[in-house]
Design a protein around this motif. Structure first.
Motif, PDB file in Angstrom:
ATOM      1  N   ASP A 311       0.829  -1.202   0.000  1.00 33.62           N
ATOM      2  CA  ASP A 311       0.000   0.000   0.000  1.00 33.62           C
ATOM      3  C   ASP A 311       0.862   1.250   0.000  1.00 33.62           C
ATOM      4  N   TYR A 312       0.350   2.291  -0.664  1.00 33.60           N
ATOM      5  CA  TYR A 312       0.950   3.625  -0.613  1.00 33.60           C
ATOM      6  C   TYR A 312      -0.011   4.509   0.171  1.00 33.60           C
ATOM      7  N   LEU A 313       0.460   5.040   1.308  1.00 28.69           N
ATOM      8  CA  LEU A 313      -0.433   5.734   2.232  1.00 28.69           C
ATOM      9  C   LEU A 313      -0.006   7.180   2.470  1.00 28.69           C
ATOM     10  N   PHE A 314      -1.003   8.014   2.743  1.00 33.90           N
ATOM     11  CA  PHE A 314      -0.793   9.434   3.021  1.00 33.90           C
ATOM     12  C   PHE A 314      -1.266   9.741   4.439  1.00 33.90           C
ATOM     13  N   LYS A 323      -5.018  10.829  14.049  1.00 31.62           N
ATOM     14  CA  LYS A 323      -4.352  10.165  12.932  1.00 31.62           C
ATOM     15  C   LYS A 323      -5.394   9.793  11.895  1.00 31.62           C
ATOM     16  N   LEU A 324      -5.137  10.147  10.645  1.00 34.01           N
ATOM     17  CA  LEU A 324      -5.987   9.718   9.540  1.00 34.01           C
ATOM     18  C   LEU A 324      -5.090   9.436   8.346  1.00 34.01           C
ATOM     19  N   ASP A 325      -4.868   8.139   8.096  1.00 35.72           N
ATOM     20  CA  ASP A 325      -4.043   7.702   6.978  1.00 35.72           C
ATOM     21  C   ASP A 325      -4.930   7.015   5.948  1.00 35.72           C
ATOM     22  N   VAL A 326      -4.784   7.383   4.698  1.00 37.25           N
ATOM     23  CA  VAL A 326      -5.558   6.767   3.623  1.00 37.25           C
ATOM     24  C   VAL A 326      -4.611   6.433   2.478  1.00 37.25           C
ATOM     25  N   GLY A 327      -4.999   5.420   1.690  1.00 44.10           N
ATOM     26  CA  GLY A 327      -4.157   5.057   0.563  1.00 44.10           C
ATOM     27  C   GLY A 327      -4.739   3.922  -0.240  1.00 44.10           C
TER      28      GLY A 327
END
Length: 437
Positions: A311-314, A323-327
Protein backbone atom coordinates in the motif's frame (compact mmCIF):
# COMPACT_ATOMS: atom_id res chain seq x y z
CA UNK A 1 5.52 -64.40 30.03
CA UNK A 2 4.91 -65.50 26.44
CA UNK A 3 1.50 -63.86 26.55
CA UNK A 4 3.01 -60.58 27.70
CA UNK A 5 5.63 -60.68 24.93
CA UNK A 6 2.93 -61.36 22.34
CA UNK A 7 0.88 -58.49 23.71
CA UNK A 8 3.86 -56.13 23.55
CA UNK A 9 4.70 -57.21 20.00
CA UNK A 10 1.05 -56.78 18.97
CA UNK A 11 0.90 -53.32 20.53
CA UNK A 12 4.10 -52.22 18.79
CA UNK A 13 2.88 -53.62 15.47
CA UNK A 14 -0.45 -51.82 15.85
CA UNK A 15 1.31 -48.54 16.61
CA UNK A 16 3.62 -48.94 13.64
CA UNK A 17 0.76 -49.80 11.32
CA UNK A 18 -1.25 -46.86 12.61
CA UNK A 19 1.68 -44.46 12.08
CA UNK A 20 2.29 -45.94 8.67
CA UNK A 21 -1.35 -45.44 7.70
CA UNK A 22 -1.21 -41.77 8.63
CA UNK A 23 2.09 -41.30 6.86
CA UNK A 24 0.72 -42.72 3.60
CA UNK A 25 -1.18 -39.51 2.90
CA UNK A 26 1.01 -37.14 0.87
CA UNK A 27 -0.27 -34.26 3.00
CA UNK A 28 1.51 -35.69 6.06
CA UNK A 29 4.55 -36.98 4.16
CA UNK A 30 7.88 -35.66 5.43
CA UNK A 31 11.09 -35.36 3.45
CA UNK A 32 14.67 -36.01 4.41
CA UNK A 33 17.93 -35.71 2.57
CA UNK A 34 20.98 -33.53 2.08
CA UNK A 35 18.97 -30.30 1.98
CA UNK A 36 17.43 -30.98 5.38
CA UNK A 37 20.63 -32.42 6.87
CA UNK A 38 22.66 -29.32 5.97
CA UNK A 39 19.97 -27.13 7.55
CA UNK A 40 20.22 -29.12 10.79
CA UNK A 41 23.95 -28.40 10.95
CA UNK A 42 23.85 -24.75 9.86
CA UNK A 43 21.33 -23.82 12.57
CA UNK A 44 24.05 -24.70 15.12
CA UNK A 45 27.03 -23.40 13.16
CA UNK A 46 25.71 -19.83 12.82
CA UNK A 47 25.43 -18.93 16.54
CA UNK A 48 28.42 -21.12 17.39
CA UNK A 49 30.48 -19.48 14.65
CA UNK A 50 29.45 -16.02 15.82
CA UNK A 51 30.52 -16.87 19.37
CA UNK A 52 33.80 -18.44 18.30
CA UNK A 53 34.64 -15.51 16.04
CA UNK A 54 33.97 -12.97 18.76
CA UNK A 55 36.11 -14.83 21.28
CA UNK A 56 38.90 -15.29 18.75
CA UNK A 57 39.26 -11.53 18.23
CA UNK A 58 38.81 -10.85 21.93
CA UNK A 59 35.35 -9.33 21.63
CA UNK A 60 34.03 -10.68 24.91
CA UNK A 61 31.43 -7.90 25.10
CA UNK A 62 30.00 -9.09 21.80
CA UNK A 63 30.05 -12.71 22.96
CA UNK A 64 27.96 -11.69 25.97
CA UNK A 65 25.53 -9.79 23.75
CA UNK A 66 25.17 -12.88 21.54
CA UNK A 67 24.52 -15.03 24.60
CA UNK A 68 21.76 -12.71 25.78
CA UNK A 69 20.20 -12.60 22.32
CA UNK A 70 20.23 -16.37 21.89
CA UNK A 71 18.83 -16.91 25.39
CA UNK A 72 16.03 -14.39 24.82
CA UNK A 73 15.17 -15.93 21.44
CA UNK A 74 15.14 -19.46 22.88
CA UNK A 75 12.96 -18.44 25.83
CA UNK A 76 10.39 -16.70 23.61
CA UNK A 77 10.40 -19.46 20.98
CA UNK A 78 9.88 -22.32 23.41
CA UNK A 79 7.30 -20.41 25.46
CA UNK A 80 5.27 -19.91 22.27
CA UNK A 81 5.77 -23.55 21.26
CA UNK A 82 4.29 -24.64 24.59
CA UNK A 83 1.49 -22.07 24.46
CA UNK A 84 0.30 -22.77 20.91
CA UNK A 85 1.03 -26.54 20.81
CA UNK A 86 0.52 -26.44 17.04
CA UNK A 87 0.56 -29.73 15.15
CA UNK A 88 3.47 -29.98 12.75
CA UNK A 89 2.55 -30.30 9.06
CA UNK A 90 3.79 -33.90 9.04
CA UNK A 91 1.52 -34.70 12.01
CA UNK A 92 4.43 -35.77 14.22
CA UNK A 93 4.36 -33.40 17.21
CA UNK A 94 2.42 -30.49 18.70
CA UNK A 95 5.28 -27.96 18.81
CA UNK A 96 5.41 -26.43 15.35
CA UNK A 97 5.09 -22.69 16.05
CA UNK A 98 7.59 -21.00 15.91
CA UNK A 99 10.48 -22.85 14.25
CA UNK A 100 13.30 -23.49 16.70
CA UNK A 101 15.82 -24.31 13.95
CA UNK A 102 15.08 -21.02 12.19
CA UNK A 103 15.19 -18.90 15.34
CA UNK A 104 18.56 -20.44 16.30
CA UNK A 105 20.00 -19.82 12.84
CA UNK A 106 18.77 -16.22 12.68
CA UNK A 107 20.06 -15.57 16.21
CA UNK A 108 23.56 -16.17 14.93
CA UNK A 109 23.04 -14.39 11.61
CA UNK A 110 21.42 -11.29 13.16
CA UNK A 111 24.19 -10.99 15.75
CA UNK A 112 26.88 -11.23 13.08
CA UNK A 113 25.10 -8.56 11.04
CA UNK A 114 24.32 -6.16 13.88
CA UNK A 115 27.76 -6.53 15.46
CA UNK A 116 30.07 -6.71 12.45
CA UNK A 117 28.13 -5.24 9.52
CA UNK A 118 26.87 -6.20 6.07
CA UNK A 119 30.01 -7.87 4.77
CA UNK A 120 29.57 -10.72 7.24
CA UNK A 121 25.87 -10.30 7.90
CA UNK A 122 24.46 -10.73 4.38
CA UNK A 123 26.05 -14.19 3.81
CA UNK A 124 24.97 -15.18 7.32
CA UNK A 125 21.35 -14.20 6.57
CA UNK A 126 21.54 -16.26 3.39
CA UNK A 127 22.61 -19.30 5.39
CA UNK A 128 19.83 -18.70 7.96
CA UNK A 129 17.24 -18.39 5.18
CA UNK A 130 18.50 -21.74 3.87
CA UNK A 131 17.73 -23.29 7.26
CA UNK A 132 14.19 -21.92 7.22
CA UNK A 133 13.62 -23.16 3.66
CA UNK A 134 14.89 -26.61 4.61
CA UNK A 135 12.33 -26.86 7.43
CA UNK A 136 9.44 -26.01 5.11
CA UNK A 137 10.81 -28.36 2.43
CA UNK A 138 11.03 -31.22 4.93
CA UNK A 139 7.36 -30.62 5.86
CA UNK A 140 8.39 -30.01 9.46
CA UNK A 141 7.16 -26.41 9.58
CA UNK A 142 4.67 -24.03 8.00
CA UNK A 143 5.83 -20.78 6.46
CA UNK A 144 4.55 -18.68 9.37
CA UNK A 145 6.50 -20.90 11.81
CA UNK A 146 9.69 -19.98 9.98
CA UNK A 147 8.76 -16.31 9.54
CA UNK A 148 8.00 -15.91 13.25
CA UNK A 149 11.13 -17.78 14.38
CA UNK A 150 13.41 -15.64 12.23
CA UNK A 151 11.71 -12.38 13.23
CA UNK A 152 11.90 -13.16 16.95
CA UNK A 153 15.64 -13.77 16.61
CA UNK A 154 16.29 -10.58 14.65
CA UNK A 155 14.28 -8.41 17.05
CA UNK A 156 16.01 -9.97 20.08
CA UNK A 157 19.40 -9.29 18.53
CA UNK A 158 18.42 -5.68 17.75
CA UNK A 159 17.61 -5.19 21.43
CA UNK A 160 20.86 -6.62 22.79
CA UNK A 161 23.53 -6.09 20.13
CA UNK A 162 25.59 -2.95 19.51
CA UNK A 163 27.88 -2.39 16.50
CA UNK A 164 31.43 -3.54 17.18
CA UNK A 165 33.01 -0.21 16.18
CA UNK A 166 30.94 1.55 18.85
CA UNK A 167 32.66 -0.29 21.72
CA UNK A 168 34.99 1.75 23.94
CA UNK A 169 37.48 -1.11 23.84
CA UNK A 170 38.26 -2.38 20.32
CA UNK A 171 40.44 -5.36 19.42
CA UNK A 172 41.13 -6.08 15.76
CA UNK A 173 43.32 -8.72 14.14
CA UNK A 174 46.39 -7.50 12.21
CA UNK A 175 48.32 -9.41 9.58
CA UNK A 176 51.80 -8.41 8.51
CA UNK A 177 54.60 -9.99 6.58
CA UNK A 178 55.39 -13.13 8.52
CA UNK A 179 53.35 -12.08 11.56
CA UNK A 180 49.82 -12.18 12.96
CA UNK A 181 48.75 -10.05 15.92
CA UNK A 182 46.03 -8.08 17.67
CA UNK A 183 45.69 -4.30 17.77
CA UNK A 184 44.01 -2.93 20.91
CA UNK A 185 42.51 0.51 21.30
CA UNK A 186 40.52 2.07 24.16
CA UNK A 187 38.65 5.37 23.70
CA UNK A 188 36.41 6.36 26.64
CA UNK A 189 32.97 7.40 25.46
CA UNK A 190 33.41 6.06 21.92
CA UNK A 191 30.36 3.82 22.28
CA UNK A 192 28.09 6.52 23.62
CA UNK A 193 25.09 5.51 25.74
CA UNK A 194 24.78 1.77 26.20
CA UNK A 195 21.08 1.60 25.54
CA UNK A 196 18.10 3.76 24.71
CA UNK A 197 16.54 2.93 28.07
CA UNK A 198 19.61 4.10 29.99
CA UNK A 199 20.19 7.18 27.87
CA UNK A 200 16.66 8.54 27.86
CA UNK A 201 15.02 10.23 30.79
CA UNK A 202 11.64 8.73 31.70
CA UNK A 203 9.88 11.92 30.65
CA UNK A 204 11.27 11.42 27.13
CA UNK A 205 9.71 7.99 26.65
CA UNK A 206 7.14 7.97 23.92
CA UNK A 207 8.71 10.81 21.98
CA UNK A 208 9.16 9.99 18.30
CA UNK A 209 12.31 10.82 16.40
CA UNK A 210 11.06 11.81 12.95
CA UNK A 211 14.32 10.56 11.44
CA UNK A 212 13.09 7.01 12.07
CA UNK A 213 10.65 6.81 9.18
CA UNK A 214 10.97 3.07 8.66
CA UNK A 215 9.97 0.16 10.87
CA UNK A 216 9.71 -3.62 10.98
CA UNK A 217 6.77 -5.14 12.81
CA UNK A 218 5.96 -8.71 13.81
CA UNK A 219 2.38 -9.63 14.63
CA UNK A 220 1.76 -12.88 16.53
CA UNK A 221 -1.71 -14.07 17.42
CA UNK A 222 -4.44 -16.62 16.92
CA UNK A 223 -7.46 -16.93 14.65
CA UNK A 224 -10.86 -18.55 15.16
CA UNK A 225 -12.49 -19.69 11.94
CA UNK A 226 -16.14 -18.76 11.57
CA UNK A 227 -16.60 -20.20 8.09
CA UNK A 228 -14.41 -21.86 5.47
CA UNK A 229 -16.90 -23.04 2.88
CA UNK A 230 -15.66 -24.76 -0.30
CA UNK A 231 -17.59 -25.65 -3.43
CA UNK A 232 -16.04 -27.43 -6.37
CA UNK A 233 -17.43 -27.04 -9.87
CA UNK A 234 -21.00 -28.38 -10.01
CA UNK A 235 -20.74 -30.15 -6.64
CA UNK A 236 -22.28 -29.65 -3.23
CA UNK A 237 -20.47 -27.24 -0.88
CA UNK A 238 -18.77 -28.44 2.29
CA UNK A 239 -17.26 -26.48 5.17
CA UNK A 240 -13.83 -27.09 6.68
CA UNK A 241 -15.32 -25.55 9.83
CA UNK A 242 -17.00 -28.95 10.32
CA UNK A 243 -13.69 -30.81 10.33
CA UNK A 244 -11.94 -31.78 13.58
CA UNK A 245 -10.89 -28.19 14.46
CA UNK A 246 -8.01 -29.67 16.48
CA UNK A 247 -5.82 -26.82 15.26
CA UNK A 248 -8.22 -24.12 16.50
CA UNK A 249 -7.34 -21.47 17.32
CA UNK A 250 -4.99 -21.33 14.34
CA UNK A 251 -1.78 -19.38 14.54
CA UNK A 252 -2.12 -16.05 12.79
CA UNK A 253 1.03 -14.04 12.26
CA UNK A 254 2.25 -11.35 9.93
CA UNK A 255 5.51 -9.61 9.04
CA UNK A 256 5.13 -5.93 8.16
CA UNK A 257 7.48 -3.26 6.85
CA UNK A 258 6.77 0.48 6.86
CA UNK A 259 9.03 2.49 4.57
CA UNK A 260 8.80 6.27 4.83
CA UNK A 261 8.90 8.18 1.55
CA UNK A 262 8.82 11.53 3.33
CA UNK A 263 7.24 12.97 6.50
CA UNK A 264 3.65 12.46 5.27
CA UNK A 265 3.82 9.50 2.85
CA UNK A 266 4.92 5.91 3.29
CA UNK A 267 4.84 2.45 1.76
CA UNK A 268 3.42 -0.40 3.81
CA UNK A 269 4.05 -4.08 3.03
CA UNK A 270 2.76 -7.15 4.86
CA UNK A 271 3.06 -10.92 4.48
CA UNK A 272 0.44 -13.10 6.19
CA UNK A 273 0.76 -16.86 5.58
CA UNK A 274 -2.33 -18.65 6.95
CA UNK A 275 -2.45 -22.46 7.01
CA UNK A 276 -4.83 -24.97 8.57
CA UNK A 277 -4.69 -28.76 8.64
CA UNK A 278 -7.56 -30.90 9.99
CA UNK A 279 -9.18 -34.33 9.73
CA UNK A 280 -12.77 -35.58 9.83
CA UNK A 281 -14.76 -38.77 9.43
CA UNK A 282 -17.30 -37.81 6.79
CA UNK A 283 -21.04 -38.03 7.43
CA UNK A 284 -21.79 -37.78 3.73
CA UNK A 285 -20.04 -38.07 0.38
CA UNK A 286 -18.20 -35.01 -0.94
CA UNK A 287 -16.60 -34.30 -4.31
CA UNK A 288 -13.53 -32.12 -4.77
CA UNK A 289 -10.87 -31.76 -7.45
CA UNK A 290 -12.29 -34.61 -9.53
CA UNK A 291 -12.11 -37.03 -6.60
CA UNK A 292 -14.84 -38.53 -4.42
CA UNK A 293 -14.61 -38.92 -0.65
CA UNK A 294 -17.00 -41.45 0.81
CA UNK A 295 -19.11 -41.15 3.94
CA UNK A 296 -17.49 -42.99 6.86
CA UNK A 297 -13.96 -42.40 5.52
CA UNK A 298 -11.44 -40.32 7.43
CA UNK A 299 -10.26 -37.38 5.34
CA UNK A 300 -7.45 -34.85 5.90
CA UNK A 301 -7.55 -31.28 4.60
CA UNK A 302 -4.72 -28.81 4.01
CA UNK A 303 -5.82 -25.20 3.52
CA UNK A 304 -3.25 -22.52 2.68
CA UNK A 305 -3.73 -18.81 1.99
CA UNK A 306 -0.61 -16.69 1.52
CA UNK A 307 -1.43 -12.99 1.49
CA UNK A 308 1.02 -10.29 0.37
CA UNK A 309 -0.15 -6.66 0.46
CA UNK A 310 1.49 -3.44 -0.69
CA UNK A 311 0.00 0.00 0.00
CA UNK A 312 0.95 3.62 -0.61
CA UNK A 313 -0.43 5.73 2.23
CA UNK A 314 -0.79 9.43 3.02
CA UNK A 315 -0.83 10.93 6.53
CA UNK A 316 -3.57 13.56 6.31
CA UNK A 317 -3.12 14.87 9.89
CA UNK A 318 0.67 14.84 10.43
CA UNK A 319 0.77 17.55 13.15
CA UNK A 320 -2.23 16.52 15.20
CA UNK A 321 -3.05 14.11 18.02
CA UNK A 322 -5.52 12.63 15.57
CA UNK A 323 -4.35 10.17 12.93
CA UNK A 324 -5.99 9.72 9.54
CA UNK A 325 -4.04 7.70 6.98
CA UNK A 326 -5.56 6.77 3.62
CA UNK A 327 -4.16 5.06 0.56
CA UNK A 328 -4.39 2.39 -2.10
CA UNK A 329 -2.46 -0.71 -3.05
CA UNK A 330 -2.52 -4.31 -4.21
CA UNK A 331 -3.33 -7.76 -2.86
CA UNK A 332 -1.35 -10.73 -4.15
CA UNK A 333 -2.79 -14.00 -2.80
CA UNK A 334 -2.04 -17.65 -3.33
CA UNK A 335 -4.79 -20.10 -2.36
CA UNK A 336 -4.25 -23.84 -2.14
CA UNK A 337 -6.74 -26.46 -0.93
CA UNK A 338 -5.87 -30.17 -0.75
CA UNK A 339 -7.90 -33.17 0.37
CA UNK A 340 -6.88 -36.79 0.77
CA UNK A 341 -8.06 -39.98 2.43
CA UNK A 342 -6.05 -40.48 5.59
CA UNK A 343 -4.44 -43.60 4.11
CA UNK A 344 -3.54 -41.73 0.93
CA UNK A 345 -3.96 -42.53 -2.79
CA UNK A 346 -6.84 -40.08 -3.23
CA UNK A 347 -5.17 -36.66 -3.24
CA UNK A 348 -6.89 -33.72 -4.92
CA UNK A 349 -5.88 -30.08 -5.09
CA UNK A 350 -7.10 -26.72 -6.28
CA UNK A 351 -4.74 -23.76 -6.25
CA UNK A 352 -4.65 -20.35 -7.88
CA UNK A 353 -3.11 -16.88 -7.71
CA UNK A 354 -5.18 -13.72 -7.32
CA UNK A 355 -4.20 -10.06 -7.78
CA UNK A 356 -6.64 -7.35 -6.76
CA UNK A 357 -6.54 -3.57 -6.18
CA UNK A 358 -7.14 -2.43 -2.62
CA UNK A 359 -8.00 0.66 -0.57
CA UNK A 360 -7.10 1.30 3.07
CA UNK A 361 -7.94 3.84 5.80
CA UNK A 362 -6.90 4.06 9.45
CA UNK A 363 -8.23 6.50 12.06
CA UNK A 364 -6.48 6.91 15.41
CA UNK A 365 -5.82 9.17 18.39
CA UNK A 366 -2.69 9.82 20.49
CA UNK A 367 -3.99 9.79 24.09
CA UNK A 368 -0.60 10.44 25.72
CA UNK A 369 3.03 10.52 24.61
CA UNK A 370 3.12 6.74 24.95
CA UNK A 371 -0.43 5.45 24.41
CA UNK A 372 -2.44 5.51 21.19
CA UNK A 373 -5.42 3.74 19.68
CA UNK A 374 -6.70 3.23 16.16
CA UNK A 375 -9.28 1.49 13.99
CA UNK A 376 -8.56 0.47 10.42
CA UNK A 377 -10.28 -0.95 7.37
CA UNK A 378 -8.81 -2.45 4.21
CA UNK A 379 -10.74 -3.88 1.27
CA UNK A 380 -9.81 -5.37 -2.09
CA UNK A 381 -12.09 -6.06 -5.04
CA UNK A 382 -11.69 -7.95 -8.29
CA UNK A 383 -13.71 -10.22 -10.50
CA UNK A 384 -12.59 -13.35 -8.66
CA UNK A 385 -11.35 -12.44 -5.17
CA UNK A 386 -12.77 -9.88 -2.71
CA UNK A 387 -11.55 -9.34 0.85
CA UNK A 388 -12.32 -7.14 3.85
CA UNK A 389 -10.16 -6.65 6.93
CA UNK A 390 -11.20 -4.49 9.90
CA UNK A 391 -9.16 -4.12 13.09
CA UNK A 392 -8.70 -2.12 16.29
CA UNK A 393 -5.42 -1.63 18.12
CA UNK A 394 -4.10 -0.16 21.36
CA UNK A 395 -0.43 0.78 21.21
CA UNK A 396 2.31 1.65 23.67
CA UNK A 397 5.61 3.31 22.67
CA UNK A 398 8.59 2.50 24.89
CA UNK A 399 11.03 4.88 23.22
CA UNK A 400 11.82 6.29 19.78
CA UNK A 401 12.61 2.82 18.41
CA UNK A 402 10.49 0.24 20.24
CA UNK A 403 6.72 -0.04 20.46
CA UNK A 404 4.08 -2.73 21.01
CA UNK A 405 0.34 -2.99 20.57
CA UNK A 406 -2.65 -5.25 21.16
CA UNK A 407 -4.70 -5.97 18.04
CA UNK A 408 -8.07 -7.60 17.33
CA UNK A 409 -9.82 -7.88 13.99
CA UNK A 410 -12.07 -9.66 11.54
CA UNK A 411 -10.97 -10.95 8.11
CA UNK A 412 -13.21 -12.18 5.30
CA UNK A 413 -12.41 -13.31 1.78
CA UNK A 414 -14.64 -14.53 -1.04
CA UNK A 415 -13.14 -16.37 -4.02
CA UNK A 416 -15.18 -17.39 -7.04
CA UNK A 417 -13.64 -18.90 -10.17
CA UNK A 418 -14.90 -21.31 -12.80
CA UNK A 419 -13.53 -24.22 -10.77
CA UNK A 420 -13.85 -23.12 -7.13
CA UNK A 421 -15.87 -21.08 -4.66
CA UNK A 422 -14.34 -20.40 -1.23
CA UNK A 423 -15.79 -18.22 1.53
CA UNK A 424 -13.41 -17.67 4.46
CA UNK A 425 -14.30 -15.75 7.61
CA UNK A 426 -12.16 -15.56 10.75
CA UNK A 427 -11.62 -13.37 13.79
CA UNK A 428 -8.10 -12.81 15.06
CA UNK A 429 -6.29 -11.25 17.98
CA UNK A 430 -2.73 -10.89 19.23
CA UNK A 431 0.11 -8.45 19.76
CA UNK A 432 2.73 -6.68 17.68
CA UNK A 433 6.32 -5.68 18.40
CA UNK A 434 7.80 -2.97 16.18
CA UNK A 435 11.33 -1.62 15.75
CA UNK A 436 11.89 1.74 14.02
CA UNK A 437 15.02 2.54 12.06
Amino acid sequence: MKIKIKQIVAAISTALLSTSAIAQSEIFAGQSGTFSDIGDVVQILLPAGGLAGSLWIGDTEGAWQLTKGVATTAAITHTLKFSYARLRPDGSEHNSFPSGHTSAAFSGAAYIHHRYGNAWGIPAYGAAAFVGASRVWANRHYLDDVMAGGSIAVLSSLYWTEPYNRSDFVITPTIGEGSVGLAMNYTPGRAGPKSAIESKHKSDWGSVDKSYRNSYELFIGGADTKENSIQDTGNQAFDLYDFSRESEPHTYSSARVKWGVDETQYLYFSLTPFEARDTVKLNEDIHFGGKQYRAGKEVVSAYRLYGLTADYLFELLPNSDWKLDVGAGLNINHLSIRLDDIEGDNLSERDDWFIAPAAMAELGYQFTDTISGSIGYRASFSGTADSQDVWVSLGYRFDERWSASLVAGQFEQQVETKELVNDLSLSYGGFTVAYAF
